[in-house]
Design a protein around this motif. Structure first.
Motif, PDB file in Angstrom:
ATOM      1  N   PRO A   1      59.293  41.772  40.011  1.00 39.83           N
ATOM      2  CA  PRO A   1      58.159  40.566  40.071  1.00 39.83           C
ATOM      3  C   PRO A   1      56.884  41.288  39.524  1.00 39.83           C
ATOM      4  CG  PRO A   1      59.623  40.542  42.080  1.00 39.83           C
ATOM      5  CD  PRO A   1      59.733  41.888  41.228  1.00 39.83           C
ATOM      6  N   LEU A   2      55.966  40.206  39.229  1.00 44.22           N
ATOM      7  CA  LEU A   2      54.671  40.814  38.773  1.00 44.22           C
ATOM      8  C   LEU A   2      53.566  40.344  40.048  1.00 44.22           C
ATOM      9  CD1 LEU A   2      54.406  38.628  35.555  1.00 44.22           C
ATOM     10  CD2 LEU A   2      54.945  41.108  35.621  1.00 44.22           C
ATOM     11  N   SER A   3      52.598  41.210  40.053  1.00 42.63           N
ATOM     12  CA  SER A   3      51.693  40.893  40.972  1.00 42.63           C
ATOM     13  C   SER A   3      51.013  39.475  40.761  1.00 42.63           C
ATOM     14  CB  SER A   3      50.494  41.924  41.028  1.00 42.63           C
ATOM     15  OG  SER A   3      49.827  41.831  39.618  1.00 42.63           O
ATOM     16  N   GLU A   4      50.278  38.963  41.775  1.00 40.47           N
ATOM     17  CA  GLU A   4      49.765  37.486  41.369  1.00 40.47           C
ATOM     18  C   GLU A   4      48.707  37.582  40.363  1.00 40.47           C
ATOM     19  OE1 GLU A   4      48.302  35.707  44.999  1.00 40.47           O
ATOM     20  OE2 GLU A   4      49.939  35.708  46.017  1.00 40.47           O
ATOM     21  N   ALA A   5      47.793  38.888  40.348  1.00 46.21           N
ATOM     22  CA  ALA A   5      46.889  38.818  39.448  1.00 46.21           C
ATOM     23  C   ALA A   5      47.621  38.781  37.620  1.00 46.21           C
ATOM     24  CB  ALA A   5      46.078  40.085  39.181  1.00 46.21           C
ATOM     25  N   ALA A   6      48.691  39.656  37.704  1.00 49.53           N
ATOM     26  CA  ALA A   6      49.315  39.992  36.391  1.00 49.53           C
ATOM     27  C   ALA A   6      50.109  38.409  36.148  1.00 49.53           C
ATOM     28  CB  ALA A   6      50.294  40.887  36.510  1.00 49.53           C
ATOM     29  N   TYR A   7      50.603  38.104  37.117  1.00 45.38           N
ATOM     30  CA  TYR A   7      51.252  36.484  36.940  1.00 45.38           C
ATOM     31  C   TYR A   7      50.115  35.517  36.277  1.00 45.38           C
ATOM     32  CZ  TYR A   7      54.214  32.541  37.560  1.00 45.38           C
ATOM     33  OH  TYR A   7      55.172  31.383  37.505  1.00 45.38           O
ATOM     34  N   ALA A   8      48.872  35.574  36.859  1.00 47.75           N
ATOM     35  CA  ALA A   8      48.032  34.635  36.504  1.00 47.75           C
ATOM     36  C   ALA A   8      47.569  34.930  35.128  1.00 47.75           C
ATOM     37  CB  ALA A   8      47.084  34.708  37.205  1.00 47.75           C
ATOM     38  N   THR A   9      47.402  36.088  34.839  1.00 46.09           N
ATOM     39  CA  THR A   9      47.198  36.574  33.407  1.00 46.09           C
ATOM     40  C   THR A   9      48.052  35.945  32.313  1.00 46.09           C
ATOM     41  OG1 THR A   9      45.887  38.464  34.104  1.00 46.09           O
ATOM     42  CG2 THR A   9      46.394  38.334  31.899  1.00 46.09           C
ATOM     43  N   LEU A  10      49.307  36.370  32.673  1.00 45.88           N
ATOM     44  CA  LEU A  10      50.316  35.711  31.684  1.00 45.88           C
ATOM     45  C   LEU A  10      50.260  34.243  31.856  1.00 45.88           C
ATOM     46  CD1 LEU A  10      52.861  36.215  30.122  1.00 45.88           C
ATOM     47  CD2 LEU A  10      54.256  36.620  32.138  1.00 45.88           C
ATOM     48  N   PHE A  11      50.241  33.573  32.804  1.00 42.91           N
ATOM     49  CA  PHE A  11      50.264  32.050  32.762  1.00 42.91           C
ATOM     50  C   PHE A  11      49.204  31.503  31.871  1.00 42.91           C
ATOM     51  CE2 PHE A  11      49.487  27.851  34.152  1.00 42.91           C
ATOM     52  CZ  PHE A  11      50.729  27.376  34.462  1.00 42.91           C
ATOM     53  N   ARG A  12      47.976  32.110  31.991  1.00 41.83           N
ATOM     54  CA  ARG A  12      46.875  31.674  31.220  1.00 41.83           C
ATOM     55  C   ARG A  12      47.170  32.024  29.748  1.00 41.83           C
ATOM     56  NH1 ARG A  12      43.811  34.761  35.218  1.00 41.83           N
ATOM     57  NH2 ARG A  12      43.027  33.586  36.686  1.00 41.83           N
ATOM     58  N   ARG A  13      47.693  33.178  29.313  1.00 42.40           N
ATOM     59  CA  ARG A  13      48.081  33.435  28.012  1.00 42.40           C
ATOM     60  C   ARG A  13      49.216  32.531  27.597  1.00 42.40           C
ATOM     61  NH1 ARG A  13      49.724  39.059  28.126  1.00 42.40           N
ATOM     62  NH2 ARG A  13      47.347  39.496  28.306  1.00 42.40           N
ATOM     63  N   GLN A  14      50.153  32.234  28.387  1.00 42.21           N
ATOM     64  CA  GLN A  14      51.213  31.192  27.766  1.00 42.21           C
ATOM     65  C   GLN A  14      50.578  29.761  27.619  1.00 42.21           C
ATOM     66  OE1 GLN A  14      54.037  31.270  26.888  1.00 42.21           O
ATOM     67  NE2 GLN A  14      54.499  33.513  27.187  1.00 42.21           N
ATOM     68  N   CYS A  15      49.715  29.283  28.534  1.00 42.41           N
ATOM     69  CA  CYS A  15      48.971  28.135  28.255  1.00 42.41           C
ATOM     70  C   CYS A  15      48.201  27.956  26.724  1.00 42.41           C
ATOM     71  CB  CYS A  15      47.754  28.091  29.284  1.00 42.41           C
ATOM     72  SG  CYS A  15      48.562  27.531  31.131  1.00 42.41           S
ATOM     73  N   HIS A  16      47.570  29.053  26.512  1.00 37.34           N
ATOM     74  CA  HIS A  16      46.998  29.316  25.255  1.00 37.34           C
ATOM     75  C   HIS A  16      47.913  29.110  24.062  1.00 37.34           C
ATOM     76  CE1 HIS A  16      43.945  30.562  22.157  1.00 37.34           C
ATOM     77  NE2 HIS A  16      44.924  31.310  21.876  1.00 37.34           N
ATOM     78  N   GLN A  17      49.099  29.715  24.454  1.00 36.14           N
ATOM     79  CA  GLN A  17      50.134  29.662  23.198  1.00 36.14           C
ATOM     80  C   GLN A  17      50.818  28.299  23.135  1.00 36.14           C
ATOM     81  OE1 GLN A  17      52.989  33.147  23.603  1.00 36.14           O
ATOM     82  NE2 GLN A  17      51.430  34.390  23.428  1.00 36.14           N
ATOM     83  N   HIS A  18      50.716  27.516  24.121  1.00 32.58           N
ATOM     84  CA  HIS A  18      51.285  26.246  24.204  1.00 32.58           C
ATOM     85  C   HIS A  18      50.109  25.384  23.836  1.00 32.58           C
ATOM     86  CE1 HIS A  18      54.701  28.254  26.152  1.00 32.58           C
ATOM     87  NE2 HIS A  18      55.448  27.141  25.530  1.00 32.58           N
ATOM     88  N   ALA A  19      48.999  25.736  23.620  1.00 35.81           N
ATOM     89  CA  ALA A  19      47.786  24.879  23.223  1.00 35.81           C
ATOM     90  C   ALA A  19      47.505  23.837  24.561  1.00 35.81           C
ATOM     91  CB  ALA A  19      48.249  23.827  21.995  1.00 35.81           C
ATOM     92  N   LEU A  20      47.694  24.315  25.672  1.00 35.83           N
ATOM     93  CA  LEU A  20      47.286  23.791  26.760  1.00 35.83           C
ATOM     94  C   LEU A  20      46.006  24.104  27.485  1.00 35.83           C
ATOM     95  CD1 LEU A  20      50.749  23.094  28.547  1.00 35.83           C
ATOM     96  CD2 LEU A  20      49.433  21.376  27.572  1.00 35.83           C
TER      97      LEU A  20
END
Length: 475
Positions: A366-385
């Motif tokens: 599993p990812l750390s909370e900080a890494a997970y948050a970074t990944l989530f933000r990046r995925q939001c950008h890729q999904h135009a959200l």
């Protein structure tokens, strides 16, 4: 020169290859043959390939024939002169230039071509000899230290866009330096498969891949455009500027070949296509000079210990034994970096003796909370959200933490993809909210009262790499 014997009856002496010049190897293909003798092939076999190519077309332009067989004009002129002397082919028309010549088969040539096709329906690029392939695979081996080495700076740059723990990154770098077998283990959805393929992208240098190989008179189709990614136009131009290459080889990136749960015993050896009379190369053979990824280890149709036993001796010796018609064994190169991936416990999957043979065992968890948050933000950008930090906190603190589900790399892309699905179904614009993310979260459950597991996708057979970064695709 008449041709009467089938390829399988060619004497071994006819398959000897001239020693090629020594100034080619990594990042270049062998030089273009100037005559039939330079190809390493028997004249009779080349006549068969030419006759079969001409059979279905009728009149054929000489440059078209060179494109089909990947043989030079000079080689084909020598062959066609022989075929004319044997009354198998004739000139059907001439243009203004020496190249503007059309040929066709005579009646006797068509009969001979029909006999050839009845025995073997292969019509395509002329093969290279097995010995020529052995020699070039040895020259191209990354084990000789040719090409750029991957150090800490290169690893950091390669994974700059990924949420990869630095300790894991260093372990991966050491594993690549050792070129020993590597085992990635951890829960489903943690990104093991994507990580394995990303390691393949880090390979340096180009390799020449033959379209087909001739072994003991039998043709083995080798080049697969889904696996062997061509070199960039710039690399190709640079290679051709140095020496006009033998078109029977194509310059490619080092291959990354992936097999998964579909792997069975029959895929570990040559397979004869009865319809065409041509052998298909097994995946580990096509992975030579590159990376072989065995995904979902433990779920194959072969017990894990048998599968690894199959590769133990080739890994040690650098050579594998494959079987052709009649039980004849041929020795082929085995030059791969073996990467294994599993979501099963390694100590339950393999005994200590097998685990010792694997150079590096790396947990991808599993990812750390900080890494997970970074990944989530990046995925939001890729999904135009637009990423709402309050929704992100709700996802981590209320949904993940309260349910005990680990922060796996698969969740962000999966959740946002489902959020878009629900919005599209409702005919609304997707928007990140606590209600929307919770709806996506519960849709991943198997049913009322059943905890959701990390999403997993079936393994793909020999997929081509598409250049995505780590965790953009899910294991």
């Amino acid at each position: 020169m008449s041709y009467t014997a089938p390829p399988g009856a060619l004497p071994p002496s006819s398959l000897r290859v001239r020693t090629p010049p020594s100034d080619y190897g990594i990042n270049s293909a062998p030089p273009q043959p100037r005559c039939v003798r330079d190809t390493g092939l028997d004249m009779g076999l080349v006549i068969e390939l030419v006759a079969k190519a001409m059979y279905s077309i009728g009149k054929i332009h000489l440059p078209v024939l060179t494109g089909k067989l990947k043989l030079s004009i000079n080689v084909l002129r020598e062959v066609l002169d022989t075929m004319q002397a044997d009354h198998l082919a004739e000139v059907a028309g001439r243009g203004d230039s020496d190249l503007d010549v059309h040929y066709q088969l005579t009646d006797g040539g068509r009969l001979r071509a029909a006999e050839f096709l009845a025995r073997c329906r292969y019509v395509g690029p002329a093969p290279v000899t097995l010995q020529a392939y052995r020699d070039l695979a040895e020259r191209q081996s990354s084990r000789h230290g040719k090409g750029a080495q991957i150090g800490m700076a290169e690893m950091a740059a390669a994974f700059a866009d990924d949420v990869l723990d630095p300790n894991v990154r260093d372990l991966l770098g050491a594993a690549l330096q050792s070129r020993r077998p590597l085992l990635l283990h951890g829960p489903s959805g943690s990104g093991k498969t994507t990580l394995a393929r990303k390691l393949g992208q880090l390979q340096s240098g180009l390799v020449a891949i033959p379209h087909a190989i001739l072994a003991e008179g039998h043709i083995i189709q080798f080049h697969d455009p889904a696996l062997h990614v061509p070199a960039s136009p710039l690399n190709l131009r640079q290679s051709e500027e140095r020496r006009k290459p033998d078109a029977r080889w194509t310059l490619c990136q080092r291959p990354v070949v992936q097999v998964g749960a579909e792997l069975g015993y029959e895929m570990l050896d040559l397979r004869l296509d009865q319809a065409s009379g041509v052998y298909r190369a097994p995946p580990h053979f096509m992975a030579n000079n590159g990376v072989l990824v065995i995904d979902d280890l433990g779920r194959q149709r072969i017990p894990s210990e048998e599968l690894l036993n199959r590769f133990n001796a080739p890994l040690d010796s650098g050579s594998d034994q494959l079987t052709i018609e009649g039980g004849c064994k041929i020795a082929v190169p085995f030059d791969v970096t073996l990467v294994l991936a599993t979501n099963l416990a390694p100590n339950l999957l393999l005994d200590d003796a097998f685990l010792r043979r694997i150079g590096y065992k790396i947990l991808v968890g599993p990812l750390s909370e900080a890494a997970y948050a970074t990944l989530f933000r990046r995925q939001c950008h890729q999904h135009a959200l637009a990423c709402d930090e309050a929704v992100l906190d709700y996802l981590i603190g209320r949904l993940h933490r309260a349910s005990g589900r680990p922060l796996l790399a698969s969740y962000p892309a999966e959740l946002l993809g489902r959020l878009n699905d629900f919005a599209a179904f409702a005919g609304t614009t997707a928007r990140l909210s606590a209600a929307a993310i919770e709806q996506a979260w519960h849709s991943m459950s198997l049913g009322p009262g059943t905890p959701a597991s990390a999403p997993s996708h079936p393994p793909m057979s020999f997929p081509a790499d598409n250049g995505t970064t780590l965790y953009e695709r899910i294991s």
